[in-house]
Scaffold this active site. Sequence first.
Site, PDB file in Angstrom:
ATOM      1  N   LYS A 119       0.828  -1.179   0.312  1.00  0.00           N
ATOM      2  CA  LYS A 119      -0.329   0.190   0.011  1.00  0.00           C
ATOM      3  C   LYS A 119       0.987   1.121   0.151  1.00  0.00           C
ATOM      4  O   LYS A 119       1.280   1.550   0.478  1.00  0.00           O
ATOM      5  CB  LYS A 119      -0.579   0.044   1.129  1.00  0.00           C
ATOM      6  CG  LYS A 119      -2.138   1.394   1.529  1.00  0.00           C
ATOM      7  CD  LYS A 119      -3.200   0.447   0.332  1.00  0.00           C
ATOM      8  CE  LYS A 119      -3.786   2.402   0.545  1.00  0.00           C
ATOM      9  NZ  LYS A 119      -3.424   3.138  -1.070  1.00  0.00           N
ATOM     10  N   GLN A 140       7.256   4.320   3.591  1.00  0.00           N
ATOM     11  CA  GLN A 140       5.694   4.208   3.729  1.00  0.00           C
ATOM     12  C   GLN A 140       5.246   2.540   4.587  1.00  0.00           C
ATOM     13  O   GLN A 140       4.325   2.036   5.195  1.00  0.00           O
ATOM     14  CB  GLN A 140       4.927   3.200   2.208  1.00  0.00           C
ATOM     15  CG  GLN A 140       3.621   3.213   2.355  1.00  0.00           C
ATOM     16  CD  GLN A 140       3.437   4.805   1.901  1.00  0.00           C
ATOM     17  OE1 GLN A 140       3.713   5.670   1.285  1.00  0.00           O
ATOM     18  NE2 GLN A 140       2.418   4.627   2.884  1.00  0.00           N
ATOM     19  N   LYS A 155       5.275   1.857  -3.373  1.00  0.00           N
ATOM     20  CA  LYS A 155       5.434   2.849  -3.643  1.00  0.00           C
ATOM     21  C   LYS A 155       5.612   3.101  -5.143  1.00  0.00           C
ATOM     22  O   LYS A 155       6.292   2.344  -5.949  1.00  0.00           O
ATOM     23  CB  LYS A 155       6.103   3.945  -3.087  1.00  0.00           C
ATOM     24  CG  LYS A 155       6.196   5.357  -2.853  1.00  0.00           C
ATOM     25  CD  LYS A 155       5.236   5.975  -1.992  1.00  0.00           C
ATOM     26  CE  LYS A 155       4.125   7.598  -1.650  1.00  0.00           C
ATOM     27  NZ  LYS A 155       4.091   7.991  -0.620  1.00  0.00           N
ATOM     28  N   ASP A 195       0.214  10.894  -4.364  1.00  0.00           N
ATOM     29  CA  ASP A 195       0.799  11.190  -4.269  1.00  0.00           C
ATOM     30  C   ASP A 195       1.534  12.623  -4.376  1.00  0.00           C
ATOM     31  O   ASP A 195       0.455  12.989  -5.554  1.00  0.00           O
ATOM     32  CB  ASP A 195       1.967  10.634  -3.780  1.00  0.00           C
ATOM     33  CG  ASP A 195       3.426  10.623  -2.549  1.00  0.00           C
ATOM     34  OD1 ASP A 195       3.673  10.731  -1.419  1.00  0.00           O
ATOM     35  OD2 ASP A 195       4.614  11.652  -3.344  1.00  0.00           O
TER      36      ASP A 195
END
Length: 475
Positions: A119, A140, A155, A195
């Site tokens: 994720k 993350q 990511k 993002d």
Amino acid sequence: MRSRRDPYRQAKYGLPVGFPAQRNGDHVETAELLEEIYRSVVSRNPGEAEFHQAVREVLDSLGPVLAKRPELTEQRVIERICEPERQIIFGVPWEDDEGTIHINRGFRVQFNSALGPYKGGLRFHPSVYLGTVKFLGFEQTFKNALTGLPIGGGKGGSDFNPRGRSEAEIMRFCQSFMLELSRDLGEYRDVPAGDIGVGGREIGYLFGMYKRITRQYESGVLTGKGLGWGGSVVRKEATGYGAVYFMREMLKERGEEIEGKTCIVSGSGNVAIYTVEKLQQLGARVVACSDSDGYVYDERGIDLELLKQVKERERARISVYADRRGGGARYLEDGNIWNVPCQLAFPSATQNELNGHDAESLVKGGCIAVAEGANMPSTPDAVQIFQEARIAFGLGKAANAGGVAVSALEMQQNARRDTWTFEYTEERLRQIMETIHRTCADTAETYGSPGNYVRGANMASFIRVADAMLALGLV
Ligand code: GLU
């Protein structure tokens, strides 16, 4: 192994020589082990400075945990955590409105899936390369562990520059990107979100293409979706609101509150806008925000509606805000926002935007607390200056975890074919941020660094991921 008295390292990272365990005078073997692991990460991932920096910050915190848990060393858990499970790199060909063909590079780093499906967001920015995506995926993994929700870390992104591109060009790029990445995604496999450079519009185009390729309406494959087609309320606001909740908890520990404080928030994207909104709701005055060209100083306090109009609806530069606002609001091209005196600072633009000199300016200007809305915005020497000045410092992987936390709540709603109210969802976010704060503070205390959120966050999240990895065996 290179000497610990390595002047290159000291100059580059601005850190004291040696790992903290060694500086603290305990467990020389642990310090040497961490040093060796760090060296190996650097040599296995050459030229990826941000990734090295992120790894180093975590390793710097782990001495006391390894001292208590020898099985983590025996099972080589740190080495395993530093190696992404999978790295996907692909070409993204697309055609602009004039018929010229472009080729960008796409990435997805599936870092760690011990706690759940990968994720993490997608970043579209010309500076993106493998090292950016790896550093973000590494961060993350620990951030997601702190939320307490069942999500692993990943990511992705591309060196595509969305600035100045038409709607049609953005759509074609997103479609080409998804055409390749779709086979590696899935509600139980890997769930991207936004993002920098990827917001609701891009998530829509990506989702549309995924739906067409798979012939399924798999809501749980992306988060940050529109409210009318599977998105969650509060997702847009979540990172900014969460950073303010984290700040509120840090201040409470010191008998302080947000009301009446003068604040600066760098950036003017999604994170910054909703940081300003929550600060204003809680009675603070935000006097400055920025973009990559300069910053705006607005003594009366930022006009939030105008900021949203300029940035969200018109997608214009921050200078336009100052032109329209008038009445003493100033735009300082190339100015340094960190020179503005404030009590609370929220670096919410991008990595390494705040260096040691900036940290000194903040300290001199009367800053008492910093909460990072961006990922790794403060350089290591800035962090050290904050800590020496006893400023409450909330690092990104704790303070900005609200965004991904509400992404996980979006996944919950999708799985139940349900939609929650704003009040309920915001309440869940507030609880999650308070729990993250408590976890970081308590872990720091337990391992002998009271008040140090950096060490608390790194140790707590590492333990959670490491325990899951041990339970799952060598896979
Ligand atoms: N890009 C955001 C972050 O840095 C959100 C990721 C997500 O919602 O999956 O945490």
